[in-house]
Design a protein around this motif. Sequence first.
Motif, PDB file in Angstrom:
ATOM      1  N   TYR A 274       0.849  -1.186   0.000  1.00  0.00           N
ATOM      2  CA  TYR A 274       0.000   0.000   0.000  1.00  0.00           C
ATOM      3  C   TYR A 274       0.886   1.237   0.000  1.00  0.00           C
ATOM      4  CZ  TYR A 274      -4.085  -2.816   0.821  1.00  0.00           C
ATOM      5  OH  TYR A 274      -5.089  -3.725   0.675  1.00  0.00           O
ATOM      6  N   GLY A 275       0.544   2.198  -0.837  1.00  0.00           N
ATOM      7  CA  GLY A 275       1.303   3.438  -0.913  1.00  0.00           C
ATOM      8  C   GLY A 275       0.435   4.615  -0.530  1.00  0.00           C
TER       9      GLY A 275
ATOM     10  N   ASP B 156       9.819  25.244   7.990  1.00  0.00           N
ATOM     11  CA  ASP B 156      10.569  25.429   6.752  1.00  0.00           C
ATOM     12  C   ASP B 156       9.657  25.378   5.521  1.00  0.00           C
ATOM     13  OD1 ASP B 156      12.916  25.739   5.265  1.00  0.00           O
ATOM     14  OD2 ASP B 156      13.141  23.576   5.007  1.00  0.00           O
ATOM     15  N   GLY B 157       8.372  25.231   5.712  1.00  0.00           N
ATOM     16  CA  GLY B 157       7.416  25.122   4.611  1.00  0.00           C
ATOM     17  C   GLY B 157       6.847  23.716   4.533  1.00  0.00           C
ATOM     18  N   LYS B 158       6.137  23.435   3.457  1.00  0.00           N
ATOM     19  CA  LYS B 158       5.516  22.117   3.281  1.00  0.00           C
ATOM     20  C   LYS B 158       6.538  21.116   2.749  1.00  0.00           C
ATOM     21  CE  LYS B 158       0.906  23.790   2.248  1.00  0.00           C
ATOM     22  NZ  LYS B 158      -0.133  23.872   1.240  1.00  0.00           N
ATOM     23  N   TRP B 159       6.495  19.918   3.314  1.00  0.00           N
ATOM     24  CA  TRP B 159       7.269  18.781   2.812  1.00  0.00           C
ATOM     25  C   TRP B 159       6.271  17.686   2.492  1.00  0.00           C
ATOM     26  CZ3 TRP B 159      12.546  18.111   2.082  1.00  0.00           C
ATOM     27  CH2 TRP B 159      13.337  19.186   2.462  1.00  0.00           C
ATOM     28  N   PHE B 160       6.633  16.817   1.566  1.00  0.00           N
ATOM     29  CA  PHE B 160       5.755  15.730   1.158  1.00  0.00           C
ATOM     30  C   PHE B 160       6.472  14.404   1.370  1.00  0.00           C
ATOM     31  CE2 PHE B 160       4.483  19.483  -1.121  1.00  0.00           C
ATOM     32  CZ  PHE B 160       3.125  19.502  -0.891  1.00  0.00           C
ATOM     33  N   LEU B 161       5.748  13.452   1.955  1.00  0.00           N
ATOM     34  CA  LEU B 161       6.286  12.136   2.274  1.00  0.00           C
ATOM     35  C   LEU B 161       5.476  11.087   1.530  1.00  0.00           C
ATOM     36  CD1 LEU B 161       8.056  10.292   4.169  1.00  0.00           C
ATOM     37  CD2 LEU B 161       6.113  10.340   5.729  1.00  0.00           C
ATOM     38  N   ASP B 162       6.147  10.288   0.709  1.00  0.00           N
ATOM     39  CA  ASP B 162       5.521   9.139   0.046  1.00  0.00           C
ATOM     40  C   ASP B 162       6.118   7.883   0.658  1.00  0.00           C
ATOM     41  OD1 ASP B 162       4.101  10.816  -1.540  1.00  0.00           O
ATOM     42  OD2 ASP B 162       4.821  10.027  -3.441  1.00  0.00           O
ATOM     43  N   SER B 163       5.283   6.911   0.978  1.00  0.00           N
ATOM     44  CA  SER B 163       5.780   5.691   1.618  1.00  0.00           C
ATOM     45  C   SER B 163       5.041   4.472   1.083  1.00  0.00           C
ATOM     46  CB  SER B 163       5.608   5.780   3.132  1.00  0.00           C
ATOM     47  OG  SER B 163       4.258   5.982   3.458  1.00  0.00           O
ATOM     48  N   LEU B 164       5.669   3.293   1.251  1.00  0.00           N
ATOM     49  CA  LEU B 164       5.063   2.017   0.871  1.00  0.00           C
ATOM     50  C   LEU B 164       5.091   1.075   2.060  1.00  0.00           C
ATOM     51  CD1 LEU B 164       6.462   2.771  -2.196  1.00  0.00           C
ATOM     52  CD2 LEU B 164       5.158   0.722  -2.536  1.00  0.00           C
ATOM     53  N   LEU B 165       3.970   0.402   2.288  1.00  0.00           N
ATOM     54  CA  LEU B 165       3.797  -0.506   3.418  1.00  0.00           C
ATOM     55  C   LEU B 165       3.513  -1.902   2.892  1.00  0.00           C
ATOM     56  CD1 LEU B 165       3.057  -0.816   6.575  1.00  0.00           C
ATOM     57  CD2 LEU B 165       0.726  -0.437   5.820  1.00  0.00           C
TER      58      LEU B 165
ATOM     59  N   ILE C 264       7.048  -0.553   7.000  1.00  0.00           N
ATOM     60  CA  ILE C 264       7.315   0.401   5.932  1.00  0.00           C
ATOM     61  C   ILE C 264       8.493  -0.128   5.122  1.00  0.00           C
ATOM     62  CG2 ILE C 264       8.084   2.746   5.407  1.00  0.00           C
ATOM     63  CD1 ILE C 264       5.277   2.728   6.471  1.00  0.00           C
ATOM     64  N   LEU C 265       8.283  -0.301   3.827  1.00  0.00           N
ATOM     65  CA  LEU C 265       9.342  -0.793   2.959  1.00  0.00           C
ATOM     66  C   LEU C 265      10.300   0.323   2.564  1.00  0.00           C
ATOM     67  CD1 LEU C 265       7.156  -2.975   0.600  1.00  0.00           C
ATOM     68  CD2 LEU C 265       8.634  -3.763   2.453  1.00  0.00           C
ATOM     69  N   CYS C 266       9.755   1.498   2.326  1.00  0.00           N
ATOM     70  CA  CYS C 266      10.577   2.623   1.911  1.00  0.00           C
ATOM     71  C   CYS C 266       9.787   3.904   2.049  1.00  0.00           C
ATOM     72  CB  CYS C 266      11.023   2.453   0.472  1.00  0.00           C
ATOM     73  SG  CYS C 266       9.637   2.580  -0.652  1.00  0.00           S
TER      74      CYS C 266
ATOM     75  N   ALA D 145       7.038   9.940  -6.018  1.00  0.00           N
ATOM     76  CA  ALA D 145       6.439   8.601  -5.969  1.00  0.00           C
ATOM     77  C   ALA D 145       7.382   7.572  -6.593  1.00  0.00           C
ATOM     78  CB  ALA D 145       5.097   8.601  -6.695  1.00  0.00           C
ATOM     79  N   HIS D 146       8.010   7.933  -7.699  1.00  0.00           N
ATOM     80  CA  HIS D 146       8.954   7.024  -8.367  1.00  0.00           C
ATOM     81  C   HIS D 146      10.149   6.737  -7.464  1.00  0.00           C
ATOM     82  CE1 HIS D 146      12.299   5.907 -11.049  1.00  0.00           C
ATOM     83  NE2 HIS D 146      11.344   5.169 -11.617  1.00  0.00           N
ATOM     84  N   ALA D 147      10.650   7.749  -6.755  1.00  0.00           N
ATOM     85  CA  ALA D 147      11.797   7.549  -5.860  1.00  0.00           C
ATOM     86  C   ALA D 147      11.478   6.529  -4.772  1.00  0.00           C
ATOM     87  CB  ALA D 147      12.213   8.881  -5.243  1.00  0.00           C
ATOM     88  N   ALA D 148      10.281   6.621  -4.202  1.00  0.00           N
ATOM     89  CA  ALA D 148       9.889   5.671  -3.158  1.00  0.00           C
ATOM     90  C   ALA D 148       9.752   4.265  -3.727  1.00  0.00           C
ATOM     91  CB  ALA D 148       8.578   6.109  -2.512  1.00  0.00           C
ATOM     92  N   LEU D 149       9.120   4.145  -4.878  1.00  0.00           N
ATOM     93  CA  LEU D 149       8.923   2.832  -5.487  1.00  0.00           C
ATOM     94  C   LEU D 149      10.241   2.237  -5.960  1.00  0.00           C
ATOM     95  CD1 LEU D 149       6.740   0.800  -6.109  1.00  0.00           C
ATOM     96  CD2 LEU D 149       6.390   1.907  -8.304  1.00  0.00           C
ATOM     97  N   ALA D 150      11.117   3.050  -6.543  1.00  0.00           N
ATOM     98  CA  ALA D 150      12.410   2.559  -7.036  1.00  0.00           C
ATOM     99  C   ALA D 150      13.263   2.041  -5.885  1.00  0.00           C
ATOM    100  CB  ALA D 150      13.141   3.668  -7.784  1.00  0.00           C
ATOM    101  N   MET D 151      13.166   2.665  -4.720  1.00  0.00           N
ATOM    102  CA  MET D 151      13.924   2.202  -3.563  1.00  0.00           C
ATOM    103  C   MET D 151      13.466   0.801  -3.150  1.00  0.00           C
ATOM    104  SD  MET D 151      14.192   3.923   0.221  1.00  0.00           S
ATOM    105  CE  MET D 151      14.676   5.511  -0.402  1.00  0.00           C
TER     106      MET D 151
END
Length: 122
Positions: free
Chosen positions: A45-46, A55-64, A71-73, A85-91
Amino acid sequence: MREHHLAARPKKRPTHTTRQGNGRWRAPDPIGRDIPASTLNQKWYGDGTEIATDDGKWFLDSLLDMGSRRILCFALDKHHDAELAHAALAMTVRGGTDAIAGVIMHSIQGSEPICSATVAPA
């Protein structure tokens, strides 16, 4: 309060970040809300989350992985885009697609068009 001409603060309207579009194409749902998994690398699940910081908005994408509930990455960036999203999936897929053949990757369909997909063997 009335005597002193005071009024309570009005309630804030809740912020809804997941907005499903009307009439938009929807990806198929091979999981069918059957969330638990009996083995590792069966269902992933992502999700993407916005984090407000000084410092402003940050965005976190994760896979479970639903088999281990771990959490896989994850990937963190200032921009919520396909590269994040690609960076999280590629990891997660660094072992090659043969190692994860048959995994169902599922994510919500909110304001971004993310869908379910099954990884086919190469």
